[in-house]
Write an enzyme that holds these catalytic residues in place. Structure first.
Site: not given
Ligand SMILES: NC(=O)c1ccc[n+]([C@@H]2O[C@H](COP(=O)([O-])OP(=O)(O)OC[C@H]3O[C@@H](n4cnc5c(N)ncnc54)[C@H](OP(=O)(O)O)[C@@H]3O)[C@@H](O)[C@H]2O)c1
Length: 253
Positions: A132, A146
């Site tokens: 991130s 985080y």
């Molecule tokens: N959205 C943002 O603004 C942003 C910005 C920078 C970085 N990121 C990073 O991008 C990545 C993806 O996030 P996203 O934004 O796409 O959020 P999201 O839509 O909430 O997706 C998160 C994914 O991670 C999985 N996950 C979470 N906890 C888990 C666990 N205990 N075991 C297995 N799988 C798990 C979830 O699957 P299940 O719930 O089905 O387990 C889901 O598929 C993360 O690492 C996040 O920190 C996001």
């Protein structure tokens, strides 16, 4: 046929990576905890999609996942699963933070090492650790754990990328450092973005472009690149105060 292995593929950035690699003719191995969503993805992508239900906050399940894919050739690994939580460190839930460190760091580390060793033996492959922009700032008050968890991802990835170059390996590793992306992240972290988010589609498209150019740190959008460039010259205390102010806005809405 090449294979892309993607954790956290049930929503947001991971789901978008799955769509992009499927469109490029890759076979998919997708993981997440939500079995219903994984089933839907399997129906959508057909026999060229293997789905594995796993909870990555459990170290033994991370190691089992590595055993499950041991016989697979993996060409691209998107180490993506993760989540955030906001609030003052004095008040935030310790259990949630421990789970966050387990998913964002321990699981990321176990899978990174396991798949890297596999690719090193193969002689090629690409690994993207989803970090991130939070991992490139010195600290993030009101989202402290985080930010710290993502600093671990950027630091580890950059170090390993250097080691691989020293060995002359063809395995490529990178970290993705986006600012806000409109996914389910906000609902899970219980925040509202203080800055306007980009779509998962734009994030992934810019990331794939960065991977093609073999960048080690990939930062989607010119605006975020600029912000991260100029933060290097700002006094750290001032910067941490400014980041804290932005984070506080998210939890006060
Ligand atoms: N959205 C943002 O603004 C942003 C910005 C920078 C970085 N990121 C990073 O991008 C990545 C993806 O996030 P996203 O934004 O796409 O959020 P999201 O839509 O909430 O997706 C998160 C994914 O991670 C999985 N996950 C979470 N906890 C888990 C666990 N205990 N075991 C297995 N799988 C798990 C979830 O699957 P299940 O719930 O089905 O387990 C889901 O598929 C993360 O690492 C996040 O920190 C996001």
């Amino acid at each position: 046929m090449k294979t892309a292995f993607i954790t956290g593929a049930t929503s947001g950035i991971g789901k978008e990576f799955a769509a992009k690699f499927a469109a490029q003719g890759y076979r998919l191995i997708l993981t997440g905890r939500r079995a219903d969503r994984l089933r839907q993805l399997q129906e959508q992508y057909g026999p060229e999609c293997r789905a594995i239900v796993t909870d990555l906050s459990d170290e033994s399940q991370c190691k089992k996942l590595l055993r499950d894919v041991a016989d697979e050739r993996i060409d691209v690994f998107i180490n993506n699963a993760g989540f955030g939580a906001a609030g003052s460190f004095l008040e935030t839930s310790l259990d949630k933070e421990i789970s966050m460190v387990k998913v964002n760091d321990i699981a990321m580390h176990i899978l990174f090492k396991g798949i890297l060793r596999k690719m090193y033996r193969q002689g090629n492959g690409s690994i993207l650790n989803v970090a991130s922009s939070a991992g490139l700032f010195p600290a993030g008050p009101y989202m402290a754990t985080y930010y710290a968890s993502k600093a671990y991802v950027t630091s580890l990835t950059r170090a390993v990328a250097r080691e691989l170059k020293d060995r002359g390996s063809r395995v490529y590793v990178a970290c993705l450092c986006p600012g806000p992306v409109n996914t389910e992240f906000n609902d899970v972290a219980d925040v509202t973005f203080a800055l306007k988010g980009i779509s998962a589609e734009q994030c992934v498209a810019e990331c794939l472009d960065g991977m093609k150019k073999k960048k080690t740190v990939i930062i989607p959008t010119g605006q975020m690149k600029l912000a991260l460039f100029f933060q290097r010259f700002a006094p750290q205390d001032l910067l941490i105060r400014m980041v804290g102010r932005q984070q506080k806005k998210k939890i006060q809405r």
